[in-house]
Design an enzyme around this catalytic site. Sequence first.
Site, PDB file in Angstrom:
ATOM      1  N   HIS A 139       0.830  -1.222   0.000  1.00  0.00           N
ATOM      2  CA  HIS A 139       0.000   0.000   0.000  1.00  0.00           C
ATOM      3  C   HIS A 139       0.860   1.265   0.000  1.00  0.00           C
ATOM      4  O   HIS A 139       0.763   2.100  -0.901  1.00  0.00           O
ATOM      5  CB  HIS A 139      -0.906   0.029   1.231  1.00  0.00           C
TER       6      HIS A 139
HETATM    7  C1  BDR Z   1      -2.911   1.499   5.034  1.00  0.00           C
HETATM    8  O1  BDR Z   1      -3.214   1.146   6.373  1.00  0.00           O
HETATM    9  C2  BDR Z   1      -2.055   0.734   7.047  1.00  0.00           C
HETATM   10  O2  BDR Z   1      -2.281  -0.479   7.683  1.00  0.00           O
HETATM   11  C3  BDR Z   1      -0.953   0.652   6.026  1.00  0.00           C
HETATM   12  O3  BDR Z   1       0.271   1.078   6.599  1.00  0.00           O
HETATM   13  C4  BDR Z   1      -1.398   1.572   4.925  1.00  0.00           C
HETATM   14  O4  BDR Z   1      -0.965   2.898   5.160  1.00  0.00           O
HETATM   15  C5  BDR Z   1      -3.578   0.524   4.096  1.00  0.00           C
HETATM   16  O5  BDR Z   1      -4.956   0.510   4.313  1.00  0.00           O
END
Ligand code: BDR
Length: 310
Positions: A239
């Site tokens: 992500h």
């Molecule tokens: C986002 O949420 C967090 O768990 C990750 O670091 C990322 O920024 C993804 O939904």
Amino acid sequence: MDKNLFFIDCDPGIDDAAAILLAGADPDAEVLGISAVAGNVPFRHTLANALSLSAFAELNAPVYAGADRPLRGEPLTAEFVHGANGLRGHTLPEHSLTADPTPAWDALYAAAKAHPHKVTLVALGPLTNVAIAFSKWRDLPTLLKKVVIMGGATHTGNITPAAEFNFAADPEAAEMVLRSSADLHICPLDVTERSYISKEELAQLDSQGSPQARFFAAVMGDSVDHYKDDYGVEGAILHDPSAMLYALRPALFTAKRCWGAVETEGVYSRGRLVTDAFSDASENPTCTLVYDVDRPAFAAAILELMQAYQ
Ligand code: BDR
Ligand code: CA
């Protein structure tokens, strides 16, 4: 050539860690500061991890403490993905960095003031620090060059059926930022879930042999089973590296202008990103929505960038 200037706001977090390593690997990037916010794990861990990562990514950028809770309600965490320490139990080398005493929101403003219209803010966690900065410093949104945000989803969420984690963790902050006049570039789950690295590519990364490449491969490789079971993806979803690479290499991505807002009240949909990008496109555009990626080129760029570490 002048370097591209960045300020990173984050909640490390395994994928925040990988994103910071990518910023440290890019010879064209200069990171002016890193701020920590409560998110994936409690604030004391995100701050400690941000400090370790500034050193490990060879940035040695100043690290600033931000908010230890969202604007409203209690912190939301995601230890089921990131482990108790935020790095799935992995540890980083000892270092001598300590947090700068300047609050995160003032440090971001000082960076933007020092380099008007030159600094890209990359926001990888709940938007609490950014919202506080924007409400305290009213000229900040337009002093920044752009704001790249990992957050939201136009289809289904990942922490509730409707909402993605970063927006769900502080919906009021996300809505404040989306209402600002900054040049907003949103990287929702639509694109980040397509931004995965395969097991084979993780093995190639590991074989580069640097401590940073091996850490990236190990910490993201740990979550391959989670992504296979829950998303049917043959690899690790990246992500925050997706948003970071959009900031560093936008040509790898597809984006469109649209209107966007965040639901702060819904019975079932609090924290949901609402956009007209795939419906009627009836509103005046307020942001750029990044929705697709050239995945093989994305993975190749990661492998190429990470070779910068010895
Ligand atoms: C986002 O949420 C967090 O768990 C990750 O670091 C990322 O920024 C993804 O939904
Ligand atoms: Ca994050």
